[in-house]
Scaffold this motif. Sequence first.
Motif, PDB file in Angstrom:
ATOM      1  N   ALA A  95       0.844  -1.221  -0.116  1.00  0.00           N
ATOM      2  CA  ALA A  95      -0.015  -0.051  -0.024  1.00  0.00           C
ATOM      3  C   ALA A  95       1.088   1.153  -0.201  1.00  0.00           C
ATOM      4  CB  ALA A  95      -0.953   0.251   1.264  1.00  0.00           C
ATOM      5  N   ALA A  96       1.952   1.410   0.611  1.00  0.00           N
ATOM      6  CA  ALA A  96       2.783   2.415   0.737  1.00  0.00           C
ATOM      7  C   ALA A  96       3.429   2.660  -0.646  1.00  0.00           C
ATOM      8  CB  ALA A  96       4.186   2.113   1.897  1.00  0.00           C
ATOM      9  N   ILE A  97       3.815   1.536  -1.220  1.00  0.00           N
ATOM     10  CA  ILE A  97       4.519   1.510  -2.663  1.00  0.00           C
ATOM     11  C   ILE A  97       3.649   2.210  -3.698  1.00  0.00           C
ATOM     12  CG2 ILE A  97       5.307   0.379  -4.489  1.00  0.00           C
ATOM     13  CD1 ILE A  97       6.681  -1.711  -2.514  1.00  0.00           C
ATOM     14  N   ALA A  98       2.351   1.741  -3.538  1.00  0.00           N
ATOM     15  CA  ALA A  98       1.121   2.210  -4.302  1.00  0.00           C
ATOM     16  C   ALA A  98       0.972   3.899  -3.922  1.00  0.00           C
ATOM     17  CB  ALA A  98      -0.337   1.319  -4.310  1.00  0.00           C
ATOM     18  N   GLY A  99       1.063   4.050  -2.621  1.00  0.00           N
ATOM     19  CA  GLY A  99       0.862   5.457  -2.385  1.00  0.00           C
ATOM     20  C   GLY A  99       2.189   6.406  -2.970  1.00  0.00           C
ATOM     21  N   VAL A 100       3.338   5.937  -2.846  1.00  0.00           N
ATOM     22  CA  VAL A 100       4.459   6.260  -3.678  1.00  0.00           C
ATOM     23  C   VAL A 100       4.008   6.795  -5.182  1.00  0.00           C
ATOM     24  CG1 VAL A 100       6.789   6.582  -4.187  1.00  0.00           C
ATOM     25  CG2 VAL A 100       6.046   6.073  -1.964  1.00  0.00           C
ATOM     26  N   ILE A 101       3.549   5.642  -5.525  1.00  0.00           N
ATOM     27  CA  ILE A 101       3.242   5.891  -7.161  1.00  0.00           C
ATOM     28  C   ILE A 101       2.192   6.978  -7.453  1.00  0.00           C
ATOM     29  CG2 ILE A 101       2.174   4.706  -9.142  1.00  0.00           C
ATOM     30  CD1 ILE A 101       3.602   2.145  -8.100  1.00  0.00           C
ATOM     31  N   TYR A 102       1.121   6.636  -6.643  1.00  0.00           N
ATOM     32  CA  TYR A 102      -0.029   7.808  -6.603  1.00  0.00           C
ATOM     33  C   TYR A 102       0.375   9.297  -6.304  1.00  0.00           C
ATOM     34  CZ  TYR A 102      -3.430  10.594  -4.606  1.00  0.00           C
ATOM     35  OH  TYR A 102      -4.370  11.758  -4.527  1.00  0.00           O
ATOM     36  N   PHE A 103       1.275   9.324  -5.334  1.00  0.00           N
ATOM     37  CA  PHE A 103       1.784  10.736  -5.003  1.00  0.00           C
ATOM     38  C   PHE A 103       2.637  11.183  -6.494  1.00  0.00           C
ATOM     39  CE2 PHE A 103       5.238  13.425  -3.516  1.00  0.00           C
ATOM     40  CZ  PHE A 103       4.381  14.197  -2.685  1.00  0.00           C
ATOM     41  N   PHE A 139      -4.216   4.504  -6.334  1.00  0.00           N
ATOM     42  CA  PHE A 139      -5.171   5.237  -5.145  1.00  0.00           C
ATOM     43  C   PHE A 139      -5.803   4.067  -4.546  1.00  0.00           C
ATOM     44  CE2 PHE A 139      -8.667   7.334  -3.063  1.00  0.00           C
ATOM     45  CZ  PHE A 139      -7.786   8.398  -2.580  1.00  0.00           C
ATOM     46  N   SER A 140      -6.244   3.261  -5.273  1.00  0.00           N
ATOM     47  CA  SER A 140      -7.164   2.091  -4.571  1.00  0.00           C
ATOM     48  C   SER A 140      -6.369   1.296  -3.862  1.00  0.00           C
ATOM     49  CB  SER A 140      -8.064   1.418  -5.625  1.00  0.00           C
ATOM     50  OG  SER A 140      -9.029   2.238  -6.430  1.00  0.00           O
ATOM     51  N   LEU A 141      -5.136   0.770  -4.119  1.00  0.00           N
ATOM     52  CA  LEU A 141      -4.410  -0.207  -3.401  1.00  0.00           C
ATOM     53  C   LEU A 141      -3.970   0.657  -2.121  1.00  0.00           C
ATOM     54  CD1 LEU A 141      -2.495  -1.794  -6.428  1.00  0.00           C
ATOM     55  CD2 LEU A 141      -4.080  -2.752  -4.956  1.00  0.00           C
ATOM     56  N   TYR A 142      -3.612   1.916  -2.390  1.00  0.00           N
ATOM     57  CA  TYR A 142      -2.929   2.645  -1.259  1.00  0.00           C
ATOM     58  C   TYR A 142      -4.076   2.782  -0.045  1.00  0.00           C
ATOM     59  CZ  TYR A 142      -1.648   7.486   0.600  1.00  0.00           C
ATOM     60  OH  TYR A 142      -1.137   8.460   1.333  1.00  0.00           O
ATOM     61  N   PHE A 143      -5.224   2.941  -0.484  1.00  0.00           N
ATOM     62  CA  PHE A 143      -6.090   3.279   0.691  1.00  0.00           C
ATOM     63  C   PHE A 143      -6.889   1.645   1.177  1.00  0.00           C
ATOM     64  CE2 PHE A 143      -5.557   7.545   0.123  1.00  0.00           C
ATOM     65  CZ  PHE A 143      -5.916   8.318   1.364  1.00  0.00           C
ATOM     66  N   LEU A 247      -2.197  18.785   1.119  1.00  0.00           N
ATOM     67  CA  LEU A 247      -2.506  17.499   0.682  1.00  0.00           C
ATOM     68  C   LEU A 247      -1.408  16.496   0.608  1.00  0.00           C
ATOM     69  CD1 LEU A 247      -4.545  15.312  -0.061  1.00  0.00           C
ATOM     70  CD2 LEU A 247      -4.769  16.124  -2.349  1.00  0.00           C
ATOM     71  N   SER A 248      -0.303  17.370  -0.253  1.00  0.00           N
ATOM     72  CA  SER A 248       0.922  16.571  -0.355  1.00  0.00           C
ATOM     73  C   SER A 248       1.658  16.113   0.979  1.00  0.00           C
ATOM     74  CB  SER A 248       1.946  17.361  -1.071  1.00  0.00           C
ATOM     75  OG  SER A 248       1.444  17.691  -2.430  1.00  0.00           O
ATOM     76  N   VAL A 249       1.303  17.043   1.782  1.00  0.00           N
ATOM     77  CA  VAL A 249       1.901  16.728   3.422  1.00  0.00           C
ATOM     78  C   VAL A 249       1.146  15.548   3.926  1.00  0.00           C
ATOM     79  CG1 VAL A 249       2.548  17.617   5.756  1.00  0.00           C
ATOM     80  CG2 VAL A 249       2.859  19.004   3.662  1.00  0.00           C
ATOM     81  N   PHE A 250      -0.162  15.729   3.888  1.00  0.00           N
ATOM     82  CA  PHE A 250      -0.877  14.612   4.186  1.00  0.00           C
ATOM     83  C   PHE A 250      -0.478  13.132   3.660  1.00  0.00           C
ATOM     84  CE2 PHE A 250      -5.228  12.296   3.873  1.00  0.00           C
ATOM     85  CZ  PHE A 250      -5.602  12.133   5.743  1.00  0.00           C
ATOM     86  N   ASP A 251      -0.388  13.136   2.379  1.00  0.00           N
ATOM     87  CA  ASP A 251      -0.223  11.847   1.714  1.00  0.00           C
ATOM     88  C   ASP A 251       1.318  11.232   2.278  1.00  0.00           C
ATOM     89  OD1 ASP A 251      -2.403  11.183   0.145  1.00  0.00           O
ATOM     90  OD2 ASP A 251      -1.654  12.768  -1.283  1.00  0.00           O
ATOM     91  N   ILE A 252       2.248  12.258   2.370  1.00  0.00           N
ATOM     92  CA  ILE A 252       3.456  12.052   2.783  1.00  0.00           C
ATOM     93  C   ILE A 252       3.806  11.347   4.247  1.00  0.00           C
ATOM     94  CG2 ILE A 252       5.867  12.836   3.550  1.00  0.00           C
ATOM     95  CD1 ILE A 252       5.753  14.866   1.188  1.00  0.00           C
ATOM     96  N   LEU A 253       2.704  11.670   4.985  1.00  0.00           N
ATOM     97  CA  LEU A 253       2.614  11.363   6.239  1.00  0.00           C
ATOM     98  C   LEU A 253       1.789   9.897   6.526  1.00  0.00           C
ATOM     99  CD1 LEU A 253       1.130  14.469   8.341  1.00  0.00           C
ATOM    100  CD2 LEU A 253       3.535  13.339   8.716  1.00  0.00           C
ATOM    101  N   LEU A 254       0.868   9.848   5.615  1.00  0.00           N
ATOM    102  CA  LEU A 254       0.224   8.560   5.470  1.00  0.00           C
ATOM    103  C   LEU A 254       1.046   7.427   4.838  1.00  0.00           C
ATOM    104  CD1 LEU A 254      -3.346   9.569   4.086  1.00  0.00           C
ATOM    105  CD2 LEU A 254      -2.835   8.956   6.351  1.00  0.00           C
ATOM    106  N   ILE A 255       1.710   7.769   3.885  1.00  0.00           N
ATOM    107  CA  ILE A 255       2.810   6.696   3.348  1.00  0.00           C
ATOM    108  C   ILE A 255       3.938   6.376   4.404  1.00  0.00           C
ATOM    109  CG2 ILE A 255       4.511   6.406   1.582  1.00  0.00           C
ATOM    110  CD1 ILE A 255       2.914   8.256  -0.088  1.00  0.00           C
ATOM    111  N   TYR A 256       4.268   7.384   5.215  1.00  0.00           N
ATOM    112  CA  TYR A 256       5.486   7.353   6.207  1.00  0.00           C
ATOM    113  C   TYR A 256       4.903   6.130   7.236  1.00  0.00           C
ATOM    114  CZ  TYR A 256       8.246   7.914  10.436  1.00  0.00           C
ATOM    115  OH  TYR A 256       9.208   7.548  11.282  1.00  0.00           O
TER     116      TYR A 256
END
Length: 270
Positions: A95-103, A139-143, A247-256
């Motif tokens: 999910a984190a990897i998918a989040g990076v791709i989405y980001f 995004f779907s895999l991420y969440f 929102l970018s900061v939010f995504d970075i925190l979620l991925i972290y």
Amino acid sequence: MVKQAIHNMQQPQLGLKIQEWRKAKGMTQEELVEKCNINVRTIQRIEAGEVTPRSYTVKAILEALGVEKELPMPAIASNEPLIFSKQSKQTFLAAAIAGVIYFLVSMLEIYWDGVLFFDSALKIPDYYVLIKVIILISFSLYFFGWSKLGEALDSKLIRWGAFMLITVNLVIIISDITFAGSLETDYKLYGFVKLVGFGVSLIPFSIGLILQKGYMGNLFLVTGIVGILTAILLMTVLFVMVGLAVLSVFDILLIYILTSIAFQKERVPV
């Protein structure tokens, strides 16, 4: 000695002991669920040793089994992190990897959506649809990973908030592809509706993060607050650029958070 050993019990021994007590009472997992008001999946994960339950969850289970008064509570600190199975960690890492791709891809998506918003007559590139498909999948895999984490935390707001985000994003992506390049579309009105819709969908998930502060720490609190701020800024539309930055900061925190849990070190059971 026996009581002291139970007092210091951790996973997977705790789960095995709960299973032993349940079977000794002649109870099924479904019957235990009815007595302690905990979903079946949570009981299954606890008994399998996949997660370390919270203190009040253990208390509810012991009370339902009728052993709470006979035995001291297991020593599980309220701020002690859950211990996840290898399979769960793999899910969070994916999910984190998918989040990076989405980001990363979303940067390009935001650019072209902005172009359409300010100048709908400009021809969009041939790869616009491909961008949207990548965003949809990543995004779907991420969440989905976040929904699984919400399940492990017993947080309905995080779990269903994640599914809500996936659903809203699906609707947005399908609409983007459908209306792409149409000169009849009012992209300013359409953009307004998208921003408000996505902002609203962020709120339940973000509140769920905030409510986990007492158990998962200040990082969840901060991330949840950033999520709420993002939602407010996006819904105002006037501050959309600031909202996208937050929102970018939010995504970075979620991925972290997903990454840190995925690489969580195993504890040696006591």
